[in-house]
Write an enzyme that holds these catalytic residues in place. Structure first.
Site, PDB file in Angstrom:
ATOM      1  N   LEU A  99       0.858  -1.181   0.000  1.00 52.00           N
ATOM      2  CA  LEU A  99       0.000   0.000   0.000  1.00 52.00           C
ATOM      3  C   LEU A  99       0.894   1.230   0.000  1.00 52.00           C
ATOM      4  O   LEU A  99       1.879   1.276   0.743  1.00 52.00           O
ATOM      5  CB  LEU A  99      -0.898   0.013   1.239  1.00 52.00           C
ATOM      6  CG  LEU A  99      -2.044  -1.002   1.269  1.00 52.00           C
ATOM      7  CD1 LEU A  99      -2.640  -1.085   2.674  1.00 52.00           C
ATOM      8  CD2 LEU A  99      -3.122  -0.644   0.255  1.00 52.00           C
ATOM      9  N   ASP A 100       0.569   2.220  -0.818  1.00 52.15           N
ATOM     10  CA  ASP A 100       1.400   3.420  -0.825  1.00 52.15           C
ATOM     11  C   ASP A 100       1.160   4.242   0.436  1.00 52.15           C
ATOM     12  O   ASP A 100       0.291   3.938   1.253  1.00 52.15           O
ATOM     13  CB  ASP A 100       1.185   4.238  -2.100  1.00 52.15           C
ATOM     14  CG  ASP A 100      -0.244   4.764  -2.244  1.00 52.15           C
ATOM     15  OD1 ASP A 100      -0.922   4.949  -1.218  1.00 52.15           O
ATOM     16  OD2 ASP A 100      -0.675   5.001  -3.379  1.00 52.15           O
ATOM     17  N   ARG A 101       1.938   5.281   0.592  1.00 58.49           N
ATOM     18  CA  ARG A 101       1.969   6.051   1.841  1.00 58.49           C
ATOM     19  C   ARG A 101       0.595   6.583   2.241  1.00 58.49           C
ATOM     20  O   ARG A 101       0.234   6.606   3.421  1.00 58.49           O
ATOM     21  CB  ARG A 101       2.962   7.207   1.693  1.00 58.49           C
ATOM     22  CG  ARG A 101       3.157   8.026   2.956  1.00 58.49           C
ATOM     23  CD  ARG A 101       4.030   9.241   2.692  1.00 58.49           C
ATOM     24  NE  ARG A 101       4.322   9.944   3.928  1.00 58.49           N
ATOM     25  CZ  ARG A 101       5.424   9.795   4.643  1.00 58.49           C
ATOM     26  NH1 ARG A 101       6.344   8.952   4.243  1.00 58.49           N
ATOM     27  NH2 ARG A 101       5.617  10.472   5.759  1.00 58.49           N
ATOM     28  N   ARG A 238      -7.120   6.076  -7.696  1.00 57.07           N
ATOM     29  CA  ARG A 238      -7.350   7.524  -7.617  1.00 57.07           C
ATOM     30  C   ARG A 238      -7.648   8.106  -8.998  1.00 57.07           C
ATOM     31  O   ARG A 238      -8.468   9.017  -9.145  1.00 57.07           O
ATOM     32  CB  ARG A 238      -6.129   8.208  -6.987  1.00 57.07           C
ATOM     33  CG  ARG A 238      -6.008   7.954  -5.493  1.00 57.07           C
ATOM     34  CD  ARG A 238      -4.944   8.850  -4.860  1.00 57.07           C
ATOM     35  NE  ARG A 238      -3.617   8.305  -5.062  1.00 57.07           N
ATOM     36  CZ  ARG A 238      -3.022   7.457  -4.223  1.00 57.07           C
ATOM     37  NH1 ARG A 238      -3.641   7.064  -3.127  1.00 57.07           N
ATOM     38  NH2 ARG A 238      -1.804   7.018  -4.475  1.00 57.07           N
TER      39      ARG A 238
END
Length: 305
Positions: A99-101, A238
């Site tokens: 998972l990204d930040r 996104r």
């Protein structure tokens, strides 16, 4: 004979999942858990030091006379933990689908031999579930609400019915892509059986594919989507929010991405931050092994029924 540290380490080996908070890099989560597991292993009692035979002279005795010497076993200080260091100086904690930040949710980890099972998880055609929050009226350079604003627009014309039509259109296009990359004859019995088992998926690498998409909250300008997908990235999700805004002749940004399921692992299984301890990891790995044993029998019952 296995030492206490080795016996405890073997209980760590397997898969488990944690809840990664938003704003925290996945490496921080992994390193934090590695450190806590190592500290737990190092806190265990050390095995007794091996003894070595020494010939000792009594106080004031004649060291040159064999009769004055006594035989005794003394600890081998060269094997002392203060000399050679702790028994475990590093353990490998592997990370599954990252998972990204700025994203949160379920992240699968593995310890020791569990990393082999982690590779199997990568190779299986499992879907992942997300809840994605968006807001109409703004566009940014990175599709998130924290990015640089590049456009603003009205959204009063957007209704739930219009949004659901766009979602249905996107899902239909992705279903066609899923069948294209499945590399199987769609008219065959094999394709039918794979679809029934939920095993129909892309063969090898493919672009991100949305297998399910629906709106679960609509309160303009805010809305929340429930997404099932394969081969995705959080940046792609996104961007999907951004494209939905364009299709509705408006703009939209993503306010949050949360993974709620990764294969068989769900939010219910995820260890939150204060549970990142050796005891909780051991319990989670034990549950994983118990569920893994039940899974083949459940599939057999389904096939025979």
């Amino acid at each position: 004979m296995a030492t206490p540290a080795i016996r405890v380490f073997r209980r760590f080996e397997g898969l488990f999942c944690v809840y990664k908070p938003a704003g925290v890099p996945w490496k921080f989560v992994r390193d934090n858990i590695e450190t806590k597991l190592l500290k737990g292993l190092d806190a265990l009692p050390s095995p007794p030091l091996p003894e070595r035979i020494r010939f000792l002279a009594p106080p004031g005795g004649d060291t040159l006379s064999p009769k004055g010497l006594t035989v005794a076993g003394v600890p081998a200080l060269s094997k002392h933990p203060l000399v050679i260091g702790p028994e475990f100086q590093h353990i490998r904690v592997g990370v599954g689908h990252r998972l990204d930040r700025f994203s949160s949710g379920v992240m699968v980890l593995a310890v020791g031999n569990g990393n082999k099972a982690l590779n199997d998880l990568y190779n299986t055609k499992v879907t992942r579930d997300y809840t994605v929050e968006g807001a109409f009226g703004t566009a940014t350079d990175d599709f998130s609400h924290t990015g640089r604003v590049v456009e603003q627009s009205t959204y009063d014309h957007i209704t739930l019915d219009k949004l659901e039509k766009i979602l249905a259109m996107l899902q239909g296009a992705n279903q066609k892509a899923l069948l294209t990359y499945a590399n199987v004859d769609l008219q065959s019995q094999e394709a039918y059986e794979m679809a029934v088992r939920g095993a129909l998926g892309p063969e090898g690498k493919s672009p991100p594919i949305l297998t399910g998409l629906r709106c679960i909250r609509f309160q303009p300008p805010n809305f929340t989507l429930e997404v099932q997908c394969m081969n995705e990235t959080q940046k792609y999700l996104r961007k999907v929010v951004h494209e939905i805004g364009l299709e509705l002749r408006s703009t939209a940004v993503c306010k949050g991405v949360r993974r709620t399921r990764d294969g068989a692992f769900t939010l219910r299984d995820a260890l939150i931050r204060h549970q990142w301890t050796p005891a909780e990891v051991t319990r989670a790995v034990r549950q994983y092994h118990a569920a893994k044993k039940k899974r083949p029998s459940a599939q057999t019952e389904t096939q025979t029924g």
